[in-house]
Design an enzyme around this catalytic site. Structure first.
Site, short mmCIF file in Angstrom:
data_model
loop_
_atom_site.label_atom_id
_atom_site.label_comp_id
_atom_site.label_asym_id
_atom_site.label_seq_id
_atom_site.Cartn_x
_atom_site.Cartn_y
_atom_site.Cartn_z
N ASN A 7 45.02 44.66 42.36
CA ASN A 7 43.99 43.99 43.16
C ASN A 7 43.24 45.05 43.99
OD1 ASN A 7 42.80 42.77 45.48
ND2 ASN A 7 43.80 40.87 44.88
N HIS A 10 41.14 45.55 48.66
CA HIS A 10 41.39 46.33 49.88
C HIS A 10 40.51 47.58 49.95
CE1 HIS A 10 44.70 43.55 50.18
NE2 HIS A 10 45.01 43.86 48.94
N HIS A 43 38.89 39.44 44.27
CA HIS A 43 38.72 38.12 44.86
C HIS A 43 37.34 38.08 45.50
CE1 HIS A 43 40.54 35.00 47.95
NE2 HIS A 43 39.43 34.57 47.37
N ARG A 45 35.24 36.29 47.86
CA ARG A 45 35.42 35.27 48.90
C ARG A 45 34.07 34.73 49.35
NH1 ARG A 45 40.63 35.46 51.92
NH2 ARG A 45 39.53 34.01 53.26
N ARG A 49 33.88 39.10 52.61
CA ARG A 49 34.42 40.11 53.53
C ARG A 49 34.78 41.41 52.82
NH1 ARG A 49 40.14 37.53 55.36
NH2 ARG A 49 38.77 35.82 55.94
N GLU A 70 39.62 36.16 41.17
CA GLU A 70 40.17 35.09 42.02
C GLU A 70 39.01 34.44 42.78
OE1 GLU A 70 42.81 36.99 44.71
OE2 GLU A 70 44.21 37.57 43.16
N THR A 101 45.09 35.67 51.60
CA THR A 101 45.46 34.36 51.10
C THR A 101 46.86 34.01 51.62
OG1 THR A 101 44.32 35.06 49.11
CG2 THR A 101 45.51 32.98 48.99
N GLU A 151 50.08 31.53 38.76
CA GLU A 151 50.55 32.74 39.43
C GLU A 151 51.44 32.27 40.56
OE1 GLU A 151 47.65 35.73 40.57
OE2 GLU A 151 48.98 36.46 42.16
N HIS A 190 51.51 38.65 45.33
CA HIS A 190 51.22 38.58 46.76
C HIS A 190 52.37 39.18 47.58
CE1 HIS A 190 49.52 37.49 50.59
NE2 HIS A 190 48.40 37.25 49.95
N1 PXP Z 1 47.57 37.41 44.03
C1 PXP Z 1 46.69 36.67 44.75
C2 PXP Z 1 46.34 35.31 44.23
C3 PXP Z 1 46.11 37.16 45.92
O1 PXP Z 1 45.24 36.39 46.62
C4 PXP Z 1 46.44 38.46 46.35
C5 PXP Z 1 45.82 39.03 47.59
O2 PXP Z 1 44.46 39.10 47.50
C6 PXP Z 1 47.33 39.21 45.56
C7 PXP Z 1 47.90 38.65 44.44
C8 PXP Z 1 47.72 40.61 45.93
O3 PXP Z 1 48.40 40.60 47.14
P1 PXP Z 1 48.77 41.97 47.87
O4 PXP Z 1 47.51 42.63 48.25
O5 PXP Z 1 49.61 41.53 49.01
O6 PXP Z 1 49.55 42.80 46.87
#
Ligand code: PXP
Length: 240
Positions: A7, A10, A43, A45, A49, A70, A101, A151, A190
């Site tokens: 992901n 960040h 993602h 949003r 952001r 996402e 999330t 997921e 997550h």
């Molecule tokens: N899966 C989903 C559905 C998420 O919303 C996120 C965070 O955006 C992640 C996985 C990844 O989470 P993390 O950044 O905590 O590894």
């Protein structure tokens, strides 16, 4: 083979801190692929952001593995997701105040909106995943909605105290088994990190992990490709 999707939100968050052009999440995604990841997750949003609409267009052109998008059930987001050309769509809950999330999608409460959105993705040949807590009633609704994947939300496991870890893992194992029995394919993610990923590796029927923050954090010190390879090794993958 358990797959790793990284992901990249960040990285866009860091760029948006200055509303500038660096670090570029698209270049980052290419480096993630260079490290051997199986896919890129982002993602989009409602509040924009981190990932911007232009990033999504550029990512679609640049990603050569698999692009997992996402989005929430907001009508604008569904429209953009339909037009995105993403390889997989993961439907997530979204709350404006949250830092990330926070919980799984309540597929029971959202059943009406899901029943409208899911067929629109299916008509375009876009596989849909629901990001849900590992609860049988949520999984049954996912099955009834005819989505391909769920997921499983690993946040409660990631945040659990030492004494509650086994209980959370058992909940995830039960969820994975139940999803599989219902004919759903199983992903998870997550809050997973280099330290806690080991616990989820033996979840039954698990196909893919979505991990972001921990990999981006490590990459700040050692570079993207090394961070991705380190995670792949933790997942038991053979890395060159
Ligand atoms: N899966 C989903 C559905 C998420 O919303 C996120 C965070 O955006 C992640 C996985 C990844 O989470 P993390 O950044 O905590 O590894």
């Amino acid at each position: 083979m358990l797959k790793l999707h990284v992901n990249i939100d960040h990285v866009a968050t860091l760029r948006q801190a200055r509303r500038g052009i660096e670090p570029d999440p698209v270049a980052w995604a290419r480096a993630v692929e260079g490290g051997g990841a199986d896919g890129i997750t982002c993602h989009l949003r409602k509040d924009r952001r981190h990932i911007q609409d232009t990033d999504l267009v550029a990512l679609r052109k640049a990603v050569t593995t698999l692009l997992n998008l996402e989005v929430s059930l907001d009508e604008e987001m569904v429209g953009l997701a339909l037009a995105s050309g993403a390889d997989e769509i993961c439907i997530v809950p979204e709350n404006r105040q949250e830092i990330t999330t926070e919980g799984g999608l309540d597929a029971i409460a959202e059943r009406g909106r899901l029943a409208e959105a899911v067929p629109r993705f299916r008509e375009r040949g876009m596989p849909v995943s629901l990001f849900v807590d590992p609860e049988p009633d949520q999984l049954e609704v996912a099955r009834a909605l005819n989505v391909e994947f769920v997921e499983l939300h690993t946040g409660s496991y990631a945040n659990a105290s030492e004494g509650a870890l086994e209980e959370e893992l058992e909940r995830l194992r039960g969820g994975a088994r139940c999803a599989h029995e219902l004919g759903l394919r199983v992903n998870a993610g997550h809050g997973l990190s280099y330290d806690n990923v080991q616990g989820v590796l033996d979840l039954p029927h698990l196909e893919e992990l979505n991990i972001g923050h921990s990999i981006v954090s490590r990459a700040v010190f050692c570079g993207v490709e090394t961070a991705v390879r380190d995670m792949l090794r933790r997942m038991g993958r053979t890395v060159a």
